[in-house]
Design an enzyme around this catalytic site. Sequence first.
Site, mmCIF file in Angstrom:
data_model
loop_
_atom_site.group_PDB
_atom_site.id
_atom_site.type_symbol
_atom_site.label_atom_id
_atom_site.label_comp_id
_atom_site.label_asym_id
_atom_site.label_seq_id
_atom_site.Cartn_x
_atom_site.Cartn_y
_atom_site.Cartn_z
ATOM 1 N N GLY A 47 38.054 -52.892 27.137
ATOM 2 C CA GLY A 47 38.202 -54.243 26.594
ATOM 3 C C GLY A 47 38.074 -55.322 27.659
ATOM 4 O O GLY A 47 38.566 -55.184 28.774
ATOM 5 N N GLU A 74 44.968 -53.840 17.079
ATOM 6 C CA GLU A 74 43.575 -53.964 16.645
ATOM 7 C C GLU A 74 42.572 -54.039 17.800
ATOM 8 O O GLU A 74 41.386 -53.790 17.599
ATOM 9 C CB GLU A 74 43.417 -55.169 15.727
ATOM 10 C CG GLU A 74 43.954 -54.877 14.355
ATOM 11 C CD GLU A 74 43.702 -56.008 13.392
ATOM 12 O OE1 GLU A 74 42.544 -56.463 13.282
ATOM 13 O OE2 GLU A 74 44.668 -56.447 12.777
ATOM 14 N N GLY A 75 43.033 -54.409 18.990
ATOM 15 C CA GLY A 75 42.148 -54.374 20.159
ATOM 16 C C GLY A 75 41.685 -52.941 20.409
ATOM 17 O O GLY A 75 40.480 -52.675 20.566
ATOM 18 N N HIS A 76 42.644 -52.007 20.415
ATOM 19 C CA HIS A 76 42.288 -50.592 20.596
ATOM 20 C C HIS A 76 41.367 -50.117 19.470
ATOM 21 O O HIS A 76 40.372 -49.431 19.708
ATOM 22 C CB HIS A 76 43.549 -49.725 20.577
ATOM 23 C CG HIS A 76 44.510 -49.979 21.689
ATOM 24 N ND1 HIS A 76 45.765 -50.502 21.481
ATOM 25 C CD2 HIS A 76 44.416 -49.768 23.028
ATOM 26 C CE1 HIS A 76 46.403 -50.598 22.635
ATOM 27 N NE2 HIS A 76 45.605 -50.167 23.602
ATOM 28 N N LYS A 115 39.626 -57.953 27.613
ATOM 29 C CA LYS A 115 40.969 -58.522 27.831
ATOM 30 C C LYS A 115 41.448 -58.201 29.242
ATOM 31 O O LYS A 115 42.043 -59.029 29.912
ATOM 32 C CB LYS A 115 41.933 -57.929 26.797
ATOM 33 C CG LYS A 115 43.036 -58.837 26.392
ATOM 34 C CD LYS A 115 44.267 -58.738 27.244
ATOM 35 C CE LYS A 115 45.165 -57.626 26.842
ATOM 36 N NZ LYS A 115 46.291 -57.476 27.753
ATOM 37 N N GLN A 159 49.886 -46.243 37.853
ATOM 38 C CA GLN A 159 49.434 -47.640 37.849
ATOM 39 C C GLN A 159 50.575 -48.635 37.629
ATOM 40 O O GLN A 159 50.329 -49.831 37.491
ATOM 41 C CB GLN A 159 48.323 -47.846 36.817
ATOM 42 C CG GLN A 159 48.753 -47.774 35.373
ATOM 43 C CD GLN A 159 47.561 -47.772 34.437
ATOM 44 O OE1 GLN A 159 46.791 -46.817 34.396
ATOM 45 N NE2 GLN A 159 47.371 -48.852 33.683
HETATM 46 P P1 AMP Z 1 45.740 -50.248 27.219
HETATM 47 O O1 AMP Z 1 46.233 -49.247 26.198
HETATM 48 O O2 AMP Z 1 46.470 -51.546 27.170
HETATM 49 O O3 AMP Z 1 45.612 -49.652 28.587
HETATM 50 O O4 AMP Z 1 44.270 -50.614 26.782
HETATM 51 C C1 AMP Z 1 43.315 -49.623 26.503
HETATM 52 C C2 AMP Z 1 41.976 -50.291 26.335
HETATM 53 O O5 AMP Z 1 42.055 -51.239 25.263
HETATM 54 C C3 AMP Z 1 41.526 -51.067 27.579
HETATM 55 O O6 AMP Z 1 40.132 -50.902 27.757
HETATM 56 C C4 AMP Z 1 41.884 -52.483 27.223
HETATM 57 O O7 AMP Z 1 41.086 -53.443 27.873
HETATM 58 C C5 AMP Z 1 41.596 -52.488 25.740
HETATM 59 N N1 AMP Z 1 42.327 -53.588 25.096
HETATM 60 C C6 AMP Z 1 43.647 -53.882 25.206
HETATM 61 N N2 AMP Z 1 43.936 -55.019 24.524
HETATM 62 C C7 AMP Z 1 42.761 -55.446 23.979
HETATM 63 C C8 AMP Z 1 42.389 -56.558 23.170
HETATM 64 N N3 AMP Z 1 43.269 -57.469 22.768
HETATM 65 N N4 AMP Z 1 41.094 -56.677 22.815
HETATM 66 C C9 AMP Z 1 40.176 -55.769 23.226
HETATM 67 N N5 AMP Z 1 40.456 -54.701 23.982
HETATM 68 C C10 AMP Z 1 41.731 -54.534 24.356
#
Ligand code: AMP
Length: 310
Positions: free
Chosen positions: A147, A35-37, A149, A61
């Site tokens: 995010g 749900e963050g994504h 986060k 990375q």
């Molecule tokens: P990732 O796929 O983990 O590289 O994250 C992709 C994007 O989603 C990045 O901008 C993260 O900061 C954001 N993101 C990951 N987890 C969360 C979360 N719990 N709440 C808000 N944004 C998030």
Amino acid sequence: MERIDSVEMTRKTVASWRAEGHLVGFVPTMGAFHEGHVSLMRRAVAECSKVVVSVFVNPLQFGPNEDYASYPRQLETDAQVASEAGIDLLFAPSVEEMYSGPGQTKVVVDGPARGLCGDFRPGHFTGVATVVAKLFNIVQPHKAYFGQKDAQQLAVIETMVADLDFPVEIVRCPTVREPDGLAMSSRNKYLDEEARVAALSLYRGLEQAASRALAGERRAATLEAAVAETVRAEPRARLEYAELRDARTIEKLDRLEPQRECLLAVAARISTSGGGHARLIDNFIFRLKNGRVEVDRGVFADKNSTQSSQ
Ligand code: AMP
């Protein structure tokens, strides 16, 4: 929703949208959506007339002993989630497609990449800045959504955009948490039941620090110790850092200061039953206004809507 894995086709598609006058939003991700994504996607869809999401697990990375090989990959499910969120284009290139050039150029951001995860993951932010610079040049969005986060990553990207004059607006989006407070992360998929309990210590530690701050504590050392003690009390958690920093510059802070966004950031390795571990990060933002502290924890997902983090 279109699905494209070629750099050239993505460029052409976005160029035609821009020629038609669309406002283009972009959400870069490594997939395994939670749900963050989705919150980033929804915000982009609300603010832009066309939205691109990328799914790319970026080898650059990850360190040699990190989880590049085991990182969750679920492109078909992700495509469905993105389509339901109203995304127009899913860009999911192969590693060969992304790194087809000579591979002799890297984007190295200094200040905000120092300390915190920069110390524990050497080269990580160079990998992040390089892939995000490439993605910005491929997608050419007006706005890009990240995010809170990943607070240090946000500071690194904002610094890169300012230093290199990328014509893109960076939008900061709040951390989305499970109803009990655990920050959502694709890496939560690694957690078994006991590790899930230990993982919650990051959030609980931040809450301990928040209580102290709300009771008048301003010293970084005390707030950091509140987080560190809570995490250290969990046998399955190994603390990497708990530090108070400026959220924009990632400079160290001795105390909560007015006129600054104060980032209390924590990272820990949580050991899992199979002998592996999940490296998790979390943070709260503290703002000192008129002598009072405001704590920004992000947002909590609804109990009924949240997906299991297992
Ligand atoms: P990732 O796929 O983990 O590289 O994250 C992709 C994007 O989603 C990045 O901008 C993260 O900061 C954001 N993101 C990951 N987890 C969360 C979360 N719990 N709440 C808000 N944004 C998030």
